[in-house]
Enzyme design. Structure first.
Site, PDB file in Angstrom:
ATOM      1  N   TYR A 118      43.535  38.027  40.705  1.00  0.00           N
ATOM      2  CA  TYR A 118      42.225  38.628  40.424  1.00  0.00           C
ATOM      3  C   TYR A 118      41.639  39.112  41.745  1.00  0.00           C
ATOM      4  O   TYR A 118      41.738  38.425  42.767  1.00  0.00           O
ATOM      5  CB  TYR A 118      41.283  37.604  39.792  1.00  0.00           C
ATOM      6  CG  TYR A 118      39.841  38.086  39.699  1.00  0.00           C
ATOM      7  CD1 TYR A 118      39.392  38.754  38.571  1.00  0.00           C
ATOM      8  CD2 TYR A 118      38.953  37.899  40.756  1.00  0.00           C
ATOM      9  CE1 TYR A 118      38.092  39.225  38.492  1.00  0.00           C
ATOM     10  CE2 TYR A 118      37.653  38.371  40.688  1.00  0.00           C
ATOM     11  CZ  TYR A 118      37.218  39.031  39.555  1.00  0.00           C
ATOM     12  OH  TYR A 118      35.944  39.506  39.485  1.00  0.00           O
ATOM     13  N   GLU A 206      36.482  45.915  40.212  1.00  0.00           N
ATOM     14  CA  GLU A 206      37.117  44.685  39.734  1.00  0.00           C
ATOM     15  C   GLU A 206      38.506  45.025  39.205  1.00  0.00           C
ATOM     16  O   GLU A 206      38.653  45.846  38.296  1.00  0.00           O
ATOM     17  CB  GLU A 206      36.283  44.030  38.636  1.00  0.00           C
ATOM     18  CG  GLU A 206      36.861  42.693  38.172  1.00  0.00           C
ATOM     19  CD  GLU A 206      35.997  42.039  37.103  1.00  0.00           C
ATOM     20  OE1 GLU A 206      35.594  40.883  37.304  1.00  0.00           O
ATOM     21  OE2 GLU A 206      35.723  42.691  36.078  1.00  0.00           O
TER      22      GLU A 206
END
Length: 396
Positions: A118, A206
């Site tokens: 992530y 993101e």
């Protein structure tokens, strides 16, 4: 301004970030052609079909599927396009899917196992620095990771004056447990990602997941991007990426009319001048036993045309049971606002919800008299508490 995945990937790729390649399609027929073209360009034999909506968690709602042949590409695309996709980040009605991204399969076999990470870049408002947040737990909800295994989330703060330094990119790659070619690829990836975030004037990048492929490439498999609206004048090409179909239609209409409007779930509409007073008015409604139905800042001018536009926006919400107008007459005189309210009310004809008007500031007494003598079903107030009491009364 939020972007679709494919648009975010276009920006990333323009700054040298490796991405999972794909082609957008709006019909099953276009999806088939896109899949064939992608196979020619990349050699992929399987294709990932991804719904393009402004919401995360698409896979959980059935918006991300793997097609192992062309027939499945057509079938899956036909099922996804036109569906109302419900995810943890949408309303219960979901969002209608108008297009899909046909992407290459990047989870191919090789010398090592693929690994997911992530990574996001955003502003840390408490320090005034940009922050790269990253974790070895890619592909999962970062909120769940933060709650259950916070030690697996790392942050790297970047001084905007110096930008991302080489040792910081290397530290990120090290904390992710990488070595060799994958380590070098990750440092290049992070450096390009931060440059994309900074030079595109974004408020959020993101990537979940960032993938280490079986042959140690580092690529962005997803891309959630939010651009800073205030900087779009510097990026005309990015401004054209705006998809109004993904936005609240009332908020879009308000923006076109120069009004600052945010739709909420309450029962009392607000019309206020100034963001600070708007927040205080929302608190006032809560204390009076109601729930604000919107945030609406009409700004420094409040003539009849502007007030009428604001009223119409508020009344489009069927949940609104009352409207509170709370204006401070500093830049604009209260009597002018009052006349605008009276004129707007008359132009609109019948208004089926109670209206409470609090005007304070320059010529507030004249304004109150204008409202009281108008003969309209409008209640005037001067003090904050008086307005709160009247809101409470009409809700009962």
């Amino acid at each position: 301004m939020n972007l679709h995945e494919y648009q975010g990937k276009e920006i990333l790729n323009s700054f040298g970030v490796e991405i999972q390649r794909g082609i957008v399609a709006t019909t099953p027929e276009e999806a088939v052609e896109a899949a064939k073209k992608l196979t020619e360009q990349t050699g992929t034999s399987w294709h990932v079909i991804k719904a393009q909506v402004h919401a995360g968690g698409r896979g959980k709602g059935g918006g991300v599927k793997l097609a192992k042949n062309i027939k499945e590409v057509e079938e899956i695309s036909g099922n996804i396009i036109g569906m109302n996709l419900v995810t943890p980040q949408t309303s219960k009605e979901g969002k209608k899917v108008h297009q899909v991204l046909i992407a290459e399969d990047v989870y191919y076999p090789g010398d090592s196992e693929p690994e997911e990470y992530y990574m996001s870049v955003l502003l840390n408002r408490s320090t005034g620095r940009n922050m790269i947040m990253y974790s070895t737990e890619g592909g999962m909800d970062i909120e769940t990771v933060a709650e259950e295994t916070p030690h697996l989330i790392f942050t790297e703060e970047v001084d905007p004056a110096t930008g991302l330094l080489g040792f910081q990119a290397r530290r990120i790659a090290f904390n992710l447990g990488l070595s060799g070619k994958a380590f070098k690829e990750m440092t290049k990836f992070v450096t390009a990602l931060y440059k994309a975030y900074s030079e595109s004037d974004s408020s959020l990048f993101e990537i979940n997941p960032v993938l280490k492929t079986s042959d140690d490439k580092i690529i962005a498999v997803d891309a959630k991007v939010s651009l800073d609206d205030n900087a779009l004048y510097r990026h005309k090409d990015y401004a054209e990426m705006r998809d109004k179909r993904e936005e609240n239609p009332v908020e879009v209409e308000a923006k076109e009319k120069g009004l600052n409007y945010v739709d909420l779930d309450g029962n009392v509409g607000c019309m206020v001048n100034g963001a600070g007073l708007a927040m205080a008015t929302m608190d006032l409604i809560k204390q009076a036993g109601g729930e604000p139905a919107n945030f609406l800042d009409v700004g420094g001018t409040a003539d009849a045309e502007r007030v009428e536009a604001a009223f119409k926006l508020i009344l489009k919400d069927p949940n609104v049971k009352a409207i509170l107008v709370n204006i401070f007459g500093g830049i604009v005189r209260c009597d002018r606002v009052a006349q605008g309210i009276v004129d707007a009310y008359k132009n609109m004809g019948t208004v089926n919800v109670p209206i409470i008007v609090r005007l304070q500031g320059t010529n507030a007494d004249i304004a109150k008299k204008l409202i009281d003598d108008s003969g309209l079903d409008v209640q005037s107030a001067i003090e904050f508490q008086e307005a709160a009491d009247k809101v409470q009364q009409v809700l009962k």
